[in-house]
Design a protein around this motif. Structure first.
Motif, PDB file in Angstrom:
ATOM      1  N   LEU A 181     -10.010  -4.572  -9.276  1.00  0.00           N
ATOM      2  CA  LEU A 181      -9.733  -5.320  -8.070  1.00  0.00           C
ATOM      3  C   LEU A 181      -8.494  -6.262  -8.284  1.00  0.00           C
ATOM      4  O   LEU A 181      -8.230  -6.807  -9.330  1.00  0.00           O
ATOM      5  CB  LEU A 181     -10.922  -5.993  -7.696  1.00  0.00           C
ATOM      6  N   CYS A 182      -7.688  -6.352  -7.078  1.00  0.00           N
ATOM      7  CA  CYS A 182      -6.648  -6.948  -7.345  1.00  0.00           C
ATOM      8  C   CYS A 182      -6.442  -8.224  -6.049  1.00  0.00           C
ATOM      9  O   CYS A 182      -6.965  -7.901  -5.075  1.00  0.00           O
ATOM     10  CB  CYS A 182      -5.288  -6.087  -7.269  1.00  0.00           C
ATOM     11  N   ARG A 183      -5.758  -8.992  -6.455  1.00  0.00           N
ATOM     12  CA  ARG A 183      -5.649 -10.253  -5.230  1.00  0.00           C
ATOM     13  C   ARG A 183      -3.973 -10.535  -5.223  1.00  0.00           C
ATOM     14  O   ARG A 183      -3.375 -10.740  -6.255  1.00  0.00           O
ATOM     15  CB  ARG A 183      -6.362 -11.405  -5.650  1.00  0.00           C
ATOM     16  N   GLN A 184      -3.477 -10.274  -3.899  1.00  0.00           N
ATOM     17  CA  GLN A 184      -2.236 -10.976  -3.813  1.00  0.00           C
ATOM     18  C   GLN A 184      -2.198 -12.184  -3.027  1.00  0.00           C
ATOM     19  O   GLN A 184      -3.085 -12.745  -2.554  1.00  0.00           O
ATOM     20  CB  GLN A 184      -1.388  -9.853  -2.529  1.00  0.00           C
ATOM     21  N   THR A 185      -1.119 -12.906  -3.537  1.00  0.00           N
ATOM     22  CA  THR A 185      -0.879 -14.265  -2.883  1.00  0.00           C
ATOM     23  C   THR A 185       0.539 -14.412  -1.894  1.00  0.00           C
ATOM     24  O   THR A 185       1.543 -13.943  -2.535  1.00  0.00           O
ATOM     25  CB  THR A 185      -0.765 -15.393  -4.205  1.00  0.00           C
TER      26      THR A 185
ATOM     27  N   GLN B 248      10.437 -12.994  15.316  1.00  0.00           N
ATOM     28  CA  GLN B 248      11.132 -12.940  13.706  1.00  0.00           C
ATOM     29  C   GLN B 248      10.265 -13.549  12.817  1.00  0.00           C
ATOM     30  O   GLN B 248      10.084 -13.133  11.582  1.00  0.00           O
ATOM     31  CB  GLN B 248      12.541 -13.333  13.855  1.00  0.00           C
ATOM     32  N   GLU B 249       9.685 -14.924  12.969  1.00  0.00           N
ATOM     33  CA  GLU B 249       8.875 -15.764  12.227  1.00  0.00           C
ATOM     34  C   GLU B 249       7.603 -14.881  12.090  1.00  0.00           C
ATOM     35  O   GLU B 249       7.120 -14.691  10.900  1.00  0.00           O
ATOM     36  CB  GLU B 249       8.627 -16.667  12.758  1.00  0.00           C
ATOM     37  N   ALA B 250       6.932 -14.243  13.060  1.00  0.00           N
ATOM     38  CA  ALA B 250       5.756 -13.548  12.831  1.00  0.00           C
ATOM     39  C   ALA B 250       5.938 -12.209  11.964  1.00  0.00           C
ATOM     40  O   ALA B 250       5.072 -11.964  11.239  1.00  0.00           O
ATOM     41  CB  ALA B 250       5.228 -12.995  14.071  1.00  0.00           C
ATOM     42  N   MET B 251       6.971 -11.511  12.279  1.00  0.00           N
ATOM     43  CA  MET B 251       7.525 -10.437  11.092  1.00  0.00           C
ATOM     44  C   MET B 251       7.455 -10.621   9.796  1.00  0.00           C
ATOM     45  O   MET B 251       6.902 -10.194   8.683  1.00  0.00           O
ATOM     46  CB  MET B 251       8.807  -9.751  11.640  1.00  0.00           C
ATOM     47  N   ALA B 252       8.278 -11.890   9.486  1.00  0.00           N
ATOM     48  CA  ALA B 252       8.307 -12.478   8.000  1.00  0.00           C
ATOM     49  C   ALA B 252       7.007 -12.824   7.377  1.00  0.00           C
ATOM     50  O   ALA B 252       6.719 -12.848   6.383  1.00  0.00           O
ATOM     51  CB  ALA B 252       9.216 -13.806   8.059  1.00  0.00           C
ATOM     52  N   ASN B 253       5.891 -13.246   8.345  1.00  0.00           N
ATOM     53  CA  ASN B 253       4.691 -13.766   8.032  1.00  0.00           C
ATOM     54  C   ASN B 253       3.784 -12.366   7.402  1.00  0.00           C
ATOM     55  O   ASN B 253       2.665 -12.629   6.894  1.00  0.00           O
ATOM     56  CB  ASN B 253       4.067 -14.403   9.014  1.00  0.00           C
ATOM     57  N   MET B 254       4.236 -11.135   7.955  1.00  0.00           N
ATOM     58  CA  MET B 254       3.311 -10.169   7.707  1.00  0.00           C
ATOM     59  C   MET B 254       2.835 -10.050   6.397  1.00  0.00           C
ATOM     60  O   MET B 254       3.754  -9.884   5.736  1.00  0.00           O
ATOM     61  CB  MET B 254       3.780  -8.829   8.345  1.00  0.00           C
ATOM     62  N   PRO B 255       1.593  -9.460   5.787  1.00  0.00           N
ATOM     63  CA  PRO B 255       1.238  -9.185   4.665  1.00  0.00           C
ATOM     64  C   PRO B 255       1.966  -7.708   4.233  1.00  0.00           C
ATOM     65  O   PRO B 255       2.450  -7.050   5.349  1.00  0.00           O
ATOM     66  CB  PRO B 255      -0.090  -8.957   4.572  1.00  0.00           C
TER      67      PRO B 255
ATOM     68  N   PRO C 115       5.272 -10.319  -9.376  1.00  0.00           N
ATOM     69  CA  PRO C 115       4.835 -11.730  -8.846  1.00  0.00           C
ATOM     70  C   PRO C 115       4.098 -11.844  -7.620  1.00  0.00           C
ATOM     71  O   PRO C 115       4.106 -10.678  -6.744  1.00  0.00           O
ATOM     72  CB  PRO C 115       6.330 -12.044  -8.657  1.00  0.00           C
ATOM     73  N   GLY C 116       3.101 -12.604  -7.578  1.00  0.00           N
ATOM     74  CA  GLY C 116       2.325 -12.780  -6.636  1.00  0.00           C
ATOM     75  C   GLY C 116       1.201 -11.928  -6.491  1.00  0.00           C
ATOM     76  O   GLY C 116       0.264 -12.060  -5.506  1.00  0.00           O
ATOM     77  N   LEU C 117       0.793 -11.298  -7.495  1.00  0.00           N
ATOM     78  CA  LEU C 117      -0.194 -10.469  -7.551  1.00  0.00           C
ATOM     79  C   LEU C 117      -0.884 -10.589  -8.911  1.00  0.00           C
ATOM     80  O   LEU C 117      -0.243 -10.635 -10.025  1.00  0.00           O
ATOM     81  CB  LEU C 117       0.116  -8.937  -7.448  1.00  0.00           C
ATOM     82  N   ASP C 118      -2.326 -10.766  -8.903  1.00  0.00           N
ATOM     83  CA  ASP C 118      -3.254 -10.791  -9.929  1.00  0.00           C
ATOM     84  C   ASP C 118      -4.172  -9.672  -9.948  1.00  0.00           C
ATOM     85  O   ASP C 118      -4.769  -9.540  -9.091  1.00  0.00           O
ATOM     86  CB  ASP C 118      -3.814 -12.158 -10.131  1.00  0.00           C
ATOM     87  N   VAL C 119      -4.376  -9.038 -11.249  1.00  0.00           N
ATOM     88  CA  VAL C 119      -5.514  -7.967 -11.398  1.00  0.00           C
ATOM     89  C   VAL C 119      -6.646  -8.889 -12.035  1.00  0.00           C
ATOM     90  O   VAL C 119      -6.650  -9.583 -13.077  1.00  0.00           O
ATOM     91  CB  VAL C 119      -5.118  -7.013 -12.792  1.00  0.00           C
TER      92      VAL C 119
END
Length: 436
Positions: free
Chosen positions: A19-23, A245-252, A411-415
């Motif tokens: 299991l991993c978690r993205q921030t 454009q803001e919404a695009m930048a926000n996407m996971p 960066p931004g991901l933890d196992v």
């Protein structure tokens, strides 16, 4: 007796996963009613006058805190002495019936008791004009008869085209309020031209109909409300463009490819998607995440060799749109696939490929074994596999053992979990997701 072809996959090894978690960077609004009240101090809201009947649009998407936002808008309208009602504005969704659209809103938590006003659902439309090319421009009859219209929708990238205005207020006005007939007309020249006609139809309706203003929301990468904006009907399309454009930048995104790239990119052997559904994307699985687009004109940066979709969300009311973009689905997804809902959607949009059914396997285990066996990896015991709950929520994911070295450096991901075997109970995958 199991089908004979299952013997061809029964010895396919499945990888161990962790299991991993993205921030993701994110702004979050925790009080939607307060955000709506603040946004509705905009000068254009003064167009609401006491005694006016006001139609407020409600779409078929699973917007963050949808019932709370609609309730707040209704309350703000009523506080100004007007008489609000809600109109389902979802084109052909809900099986292209008035009853189906009301039922779909109820599945999303929107009922008259919850929002505090009447829901007027009909598929009847009025023609308010004709484009230069002869296209009829249609408007929901209840909305057209009101003294004023408030557009309400989430602003985000569309799944099948790129344009200055994609999924948002312009599309709600042109397609959502066009109901089945208007949506079909807007799609009649092919999906690549929809963005053009969204703009043309929206501009005509803004000029000829009683649109007062729009309430647009933007969500963060965690599917949570991050912004509420009120846009005047005058200049609405131009004001919506930077919010897109803001919404695009926000996407996971999936954790594949360099972080500095605007989207995920590169190669992935296997993606397993637990659920598809309308509340996750208009196409069941968001191709902005999977890069499996309907239109060949869309830019593809991520190449997924094989994709398995395991289930269909109950909130989709059987609309299995999106299953076609998988390589393999399960028998339970096929059983939930309602042709009435899917075919109405496909015939209206004229994207008939979305109504297709991929290879069907009896259960989750056999579906995953099938995509692993056929993914083309040089060594399937080292398959690069990701499993996600859906294409909307990508904070948590399971990654195969072969991917962990690169993910531990990302960066931004933890196992956050230990390596474990893929677990199944009566064929259903059981490696659990963290509690919400």
């Amino acid at each position: 007796m199991p089908p004979n072809y299952l013997k061809l996959i029964e010895n396919t090894p499945l990888p161990r996963v962790a299991l991993c978690r993205q921030t993701f960077p994110a702004t979050r609004i925790d009080d939607p009613a307060a955000a709506v009240a603040a946004a509705m101090t905009a000068p254009c809201v003064d167009k609401i006058k006491p005694g006016m009947s006001i139609a407020i649009t409600a779409g078929s998407r699973g917007l963050a805190v949808l019932p709370e936002l609609l309730t707040a808008i209704v309350a703000q309208v009523r506080a100004r002495g007007a008489m609000p009602f809600v109109v389902p504005a979802m084109g052909s969704h809900g099986g292209a019936t008035a009853e189906g659209q009301t039922a779909l809103l109820a599945k999303l938590g929107v009922t008259e008791d919850v929002i505090g006003c009447e829901i007027r659902s009909s598929m009847e439309t009025d023609e308010i004009g004709v484009l230069d090319n002869g296209m009829s421009v249609r408007m929901d009859r209840h909305a057209n008869a009101a003294d004023g219209i408030i557009l309400f929708n989430r602003i985000k990238p569309h799944t099948s085209f790129r344009a200055p205005n994609e999924s948002g207020l312009a599309k709600m006005l042109s397609i959502g309020l066009g109901k089945q007939s208007g949506a079909e007309t807007c799609h009649s020249r092919g999906i690549d031209n929809v963005g053009i006609f969204v703009g043309k139809m929206a501009r005509m309706k803004l000029a000829r109909c009683k649109v007062l203003f729009g309430v647009g929301t933007i969500e963060n990468a965690y599917d949570a409300l991050s912004r509420v904006e009120v846009l005047d009907s005058d200049g609405m399309l131009e004001a919506e463009a930077p919010l897109l454009q803001e919404a695009m930048a926000n996407m996971p995104r999936l954790p594949v490819g360099p972080l500095e790239a605007p989207t995920a990119s590169g190669q992935l052997d296997v993606l397993v998607v637990d659920e598809i559904g309308k509340e996750f994307s208009g196409t069941g699985m968001d191709p902005n995440i999977t890069h499996r687009f309907t239109s060949p004109k869309m830019e593809v940066h991520l190449h997924i060799a094989r994709l398995a979709a395991l289930g269909l969300s109950p909130q989709s009311n059987g609309n299995g749109n999106g299953a076609a973009r998988a390589d393999v689905i399960t028998a339970r997804l096929e059983a939930d696939f309602d042709r009435e809902a899917v075919y109405a959607n496909a015939l209206t949009s004229q994207v008939v490929i979305q109504a297709k059914i991929p290879m069907v396997m009896p259960c989750d285990r056999t579906a995953i074994q099938t995509v692993v066996k056929t993914c083309g990896a040089a060594d399937i015991s080292r398959v690069r596999l990701l499993r996600i709950p859906n294409t909307l929520k990508l904070e948590y994911l399971y990654a195969s053992e072969a991917m962990l070295p690169e993910l531990r450096e990302r960066p931004g991901l933890d196992v956050i979990g230990d390596l474990e075997e893929m677990l199944f109970e009566e064929g259903r995958v059981m490696n659990a997701w963290p509690e919400a």
